[in-house]
Enzyme design. Structure first.
Site, mmCIF file in Angstrom:
data_model
loop_
_atom_site.group_PDB
_atom_site.id
_atom_site.type_symbol
_atom_site.label_atom_id
_atom_site.label_comp_id
_atom_site.label_asym_id
_atom_site.label_seq_id
_atom_site.Cartn_x
_atom_site.Cartn_y
_atom_site.Cartn_z
ATOM 1 C CE1 TYR A 141 -4.238 1.840 0.918
ATOM 2 C CE2 TYR A 141 -2.551 3.455 1.401
ATOM 3 C CZ TYR A 141 -3.866 3.149 1.145
ATOM 4 O OH TYR A 141 -4.804 4.153 1.098
ATOM 5 C CG ASP A 247 5.707 3.443 1.609
ATOM 6 O OD1 ASP A 247 5.780 4.117 2.659
ATOM 7 O OD2 ASP A 247 4.675 3.377 0.915
ATOM 8 C CE LYS A 250 -0.465 0.984 9.227
ATOM 9 N NZ LYS A 250 -1.536 0.229 8.577
ATOM 10 C CB THR A 304 -0.109 25.387 -2.317
ATOM 11 O OG1 THR A 304 -0.517 25.308 -3.673
ATOM 12 C CG2 THR A 304 0.022 26.847 -1.918
HETATM 13 C C1 LIG Z 1 3.093 2.205 3.710
HETATM 14 C C2 LIG Z 1 2.205 3.345 3.346
HETATM 15 N N1 LIG Z 1 2.586 4.200 2.380
HETATM 16 C C3 LIG Z 1 1.822 5.249 2.024
HETATM 17 C C4 LIG Z 1 0.617 5.478 2.624
HETATM 18 C C5 LIG Z 1 -0.217 6.658 2.217
HETATM 19 O O1 LIG Z 1 -0.193 7.620 3.198
HETATM 20 P P1 LIG Z 1 -1.349 8.743 3.303
HETATM 21 O O2 LIG Z 1 -2.614 8.018 3.609
HETATM 22 O O3 LIG Z 1 -0.879 9.628 4.405
HETATM 23 O O4 LIG Z 1 -1.391 9.438 2.007
HETATM 24 C C6 LIG Z 1 0.176 4.621 3.627
HETATM 25 C C7 LIG Z 1 -1.141 4.843 4.285
HETATM 26 O O5 LIG Z 1 -1.667 4.009 4.963
HETATM 27 C C8 LIG Z 1 0.986 3.524 4.003
HETATM 28 O O6 LIG Z 1 0.598 2.666 4.956
#
Ligand SMILES: Cc1ncc(COP(=O)(O)O)c(C=O)c1O
Length: 447
Positions: A141, A247, A250, A304
């Site tokens: 995700y 990533d 979280k 912005t």
């Molecule tokens: C691993 C990961 N990356 C990106 C995101 C996206 O973050 P946001 O919901 O703050 O846009 C999430 C959201 O749950 C996430 O768990």
């Protein structure tokens, strides 16, 4: 509104707020919060095992973060970063560059949420490398904007159109290895599949700009891969001249018991995506990456309010609190304690098929049958609902919507871990005894 009951809130919410932004499990309406506890509009107190989707790492209303934000508000309510400079953004960038491992020239891009940060990485990488493709993992995700969804492969996102250039491959899931339970080391098989099959068929590695990965797949089901998975993935990337992007939106900023999740695998990503807890409750995301990725051109990823002074100030204070209060260490220690307590639930409850986690991200996977591992999805919805009635906030995640996700604030104590697990224990017993009806959860769609 001030005197309204939960039911009245529910009616207003139904009338006023778009379903498209709702992921609801029970009727919670927050009024105030402190440390690991939230209070609702009727004055009932809840222990929070969610940290608002792993955001409140320092807990609610941390005094140091609150004070810093108030002082910044008194200086100015807003200052643009995209067409000007300000000290909080510069200080925060300097701090992040110092914290994120990697012995190379790094820079920082700021955004407002994890999704815009993933999207920006996906936009800049082809420009920086001249390569069009990316690899990501099934169950990943990475966000809710169009481009970040093309990198994601969560059941909630694969319904949207587009994204052929991002090739999705199986993640190393030790409990449900996509290659079967008898293949041996799931990590090794997954990496071999990528290199020996995917790279030789639909995805030539010399056209792959980057692999994007979560060190623990959280929304995908709190899947903790074998320890060799990330190092093997890094090795493939290095041999094929592909960037490695982690990533950490979280589970970064201390949650796993290291400041960054990939430090457990001792790998060095070329780009790290941060968000959620970074801003201490205010909207903020960041990409900390090799200079050549982020300096590919001016005005390519502008929002912005990106890197606004208030959010950056909150982030600096949050990092100070994490460091000064020893929260990374607490996440490791209390996380291990919590893990053992959750493991004990597995001995007691037939519904619990697996318990896994790293520090303060723990997953409890519910199954109807431990041999077939048939997902117990409705039961998961009922357990989180019953836990809520008992005074515990917890969510469920996973590709089968059957994993109880436990991501408390990193300040959680052992006593609070005991208190929360006792409520989960009771909720599991009540669901197993058939005490939670289908009607009770019918109006909460979950995911
Ligand atoms: C691993 C990961 N990356 C990106 C995101 C996206 O973050 P946001 O919901 O703050 O846009 C999430 C959201 O749950 C996430 O768990």
């Amino acid at each position: 509104m001030a005197e309204s009951t939960i039911e009245e809130f529910y009616d207003f919410d139904n009338k006023l707020i778009a379903d498209a932004l709702k992921l609801r499990f029970y009727p919670f309406a927050a009024e105030s919060g402190e440390a690991c506890r939230l209070r609702d509009v009727e004055g009932k107190e809840y222990l929070d095992f969610t940290a608002g989707w792993a955001l409140a790492n320092t807990g609610y209303s941390h005094p140091h973060v609150k004070q810093a934000v108030i002082e910044q508000l008194n200086r100015t309510t807003f200052a643009s970063l995209i067409s000007g400079m300000h000290e909080p953004a510069l200080r925060l960038a300097e701090k992040l560059i110092e914290l994120v491992p990697g012995d190379f020239r790094k820079k920082v891009w700021f955004g407002l949420c994890g999704s815009d940060a993933s999207e920006t990485v996906g936009r800049l990488l082809p420009l920086a490398t001249g390569k069009r493709r990316m690899v990501s993992f099934i169950g990943g995700y990475h966000g809710s904007t169009a481009a970040s969804m093309t990198m994601s492969a969560h059941a909630a996102q694969t319904q949207f159109i587009g994204g052929g250039h991002v090739v999705k491959v199986p993640y190393a899931n030790p409990y449900r290895c996509p290659f079967g339970d008898d293949v041996g080391d799931c990590a090794e098989v997954a990496i071999r599949f990528l290199e020996d099959y995917i790279f030789k068929t639909i995805c030539p590695p010399d056209d792959v700009a980057a692999v994007i990965v979560e060190a623990v797949q959280s929304d995908g089901g709190d899947v903790v891969p074998p320890r060799n998975f990330l190092p093997m993935l890094e090795d493939v990337c290095r041999r094929h001249d592909i960037y490695l992007v982690v990533d950490d939106v979280k589970i970064g900023m201390g949650r796993t018991g290291e400041m960054f999740s990939f430090q457990h695998g001792n790998v060095t990503p070329d780009a790290v995506i941060l968000g959620k807890s970074l801003g201490g409750g205010l909207p903020l995301s960041a990409v900390v990456a090799r200079q050549e990725i982020l300096d590919v051109g001016p005005a390519l990823a502008l929002f912005t309010a990106s890197g606004n002074a208030l959010s950056c100030t909150a982030a600096l204070a949050t990092i100070e609190a994490i460091e000064q209060d020893g929260l990374v260490e607490n996440a490791r220690q209390v996380g291990a304690y919590l893990h053992n307590k959750l493991r004990a639930l597995q001995d007691k409850h037939r519904l619990v098929g697996d318990v896994r986690g790293l520090g303060m991200i723990q997953g409890v996977e519910l199954v109807k049958d431990r041999d077939t591992k048939e997902p117990a999805s409705t039961e998961a919805a009922k357990v989180v609902y019953r836990a809520f009635e008992l005074g515990l906030l917890v969510f469920y995640v996973g590709m089968f919507s059957n994993v109880l996700e436990i991501t408390p604030p990193l300040i959680l104590t052992e006593a609070e871990a005991d208190e929360g697990v006792a409520m989960l224990d009771q909720a599991l017993s009540d669901v197993e005894a058939g005490k939670v009806s289908d009607e009770a959860i019918a109006r909460y769609a979950g995911w």
